[in-house]
Motif scaffolding. Sequence first.
Motif, short mmCIF file in Angstrom:
data_model
loop_
_atom_site.label_atom_id
_atom_site.label_comp_id
_atom_site.label_asym_id
_atom_site.label_seq_id
_atom_site.Cartn_x
_atom_site.Cartn_y
_atom_site.Cartn_z
N ASP A 1 19.28 -1.23 53.97
CA ASP A 1 19.94 -0.59 55.11
C ASP A 1 20.96 0.48 54.67
N SER B 1 21.57 3.93 54.25
CA SER B 1 20.89 5.10 54.80
C SER B 1 20.70 6.22 53.78
N GLU C 1 20.77 9.16 54.52
CA GLU C 1 21.76 10.18 54.91
C GLU C 1 22.94 10.20 53.95
N SER D 1 26.41 -0.42 55.39
CA SER D 1 25.31 -1.12 54.73
C SER D 1 25.75 -2.50 54.23
N SER E 1 30.34 3.59 55.22
CA SER E 1 29.01 3.00 55.13
C SER E 1 29.02 1.63 55.79
#
Length: 232
Positions: A165, A167, A169, A83, A81
């Motif tokens: 941010d 995701s 997904e 993020s 990730s």
Amino acid sequence: MADNIIHTKKYCADGSNCLSDISDSEIWRYAGFRGKENEIGDELLSALKDVKSEMKELITYRVCYSTFDVSCDSIVLPFESNSENLLSALNGAERVVFFAATLGIDVDRYIMKMQHVSPVKSLLAQSFGAERIEALCDCFMNEMQHEAIINGEGISRRFSPGYGDFSLEKQKDFFTLLDLNRKIGLSLNSSLLISPSKSVTAVFGIGKNIKRSSSRNKCLECSNILCEFRNI
């Protein structure tokens, strides 16, 4: 100590655990009546009473979770990730807890039935479900916080795929990590929407150096300032 084992828990709405009482004000907020109390007449009040009575027996409060050790100096998650928002939220964590919570498929069936019977009841059922899934997440978090306090630790706020941010997904990674289909019957469609719909995935940190906001309002830390459910 993290065990990387997938755990499941069931909760009852009989007052024997930390599940909060039903908040009518939250239901009305989710239904779009925030600040419009004068629009809530006897017919709406009666409809909500019916919905709560009919749905109570349909809800199955379930949580699935697993705990992983991380380094507070360099947090490495069990999946990739990028993020920055998530890493900031987990700052100071020594362990991270990934979890999913759900009210079960019967809630969706009731909502779908009401779409054909009463649009008003369908709206209120959606709102009641939203209030209850938040209550379930809060209950689980409160339990984990209680354990953390005993160990001289704190916990961060929960952070879900789709926040900032982080995701959407990453829902796929939660499903793989927690085996959600087999453990609590969740599924994920091609649009990354979870079924049953009143389900949530999230992650939070635990550690002695967790910096947690003193505010109880989760909306203050959400970047989506245009959200129709924003509560500030």
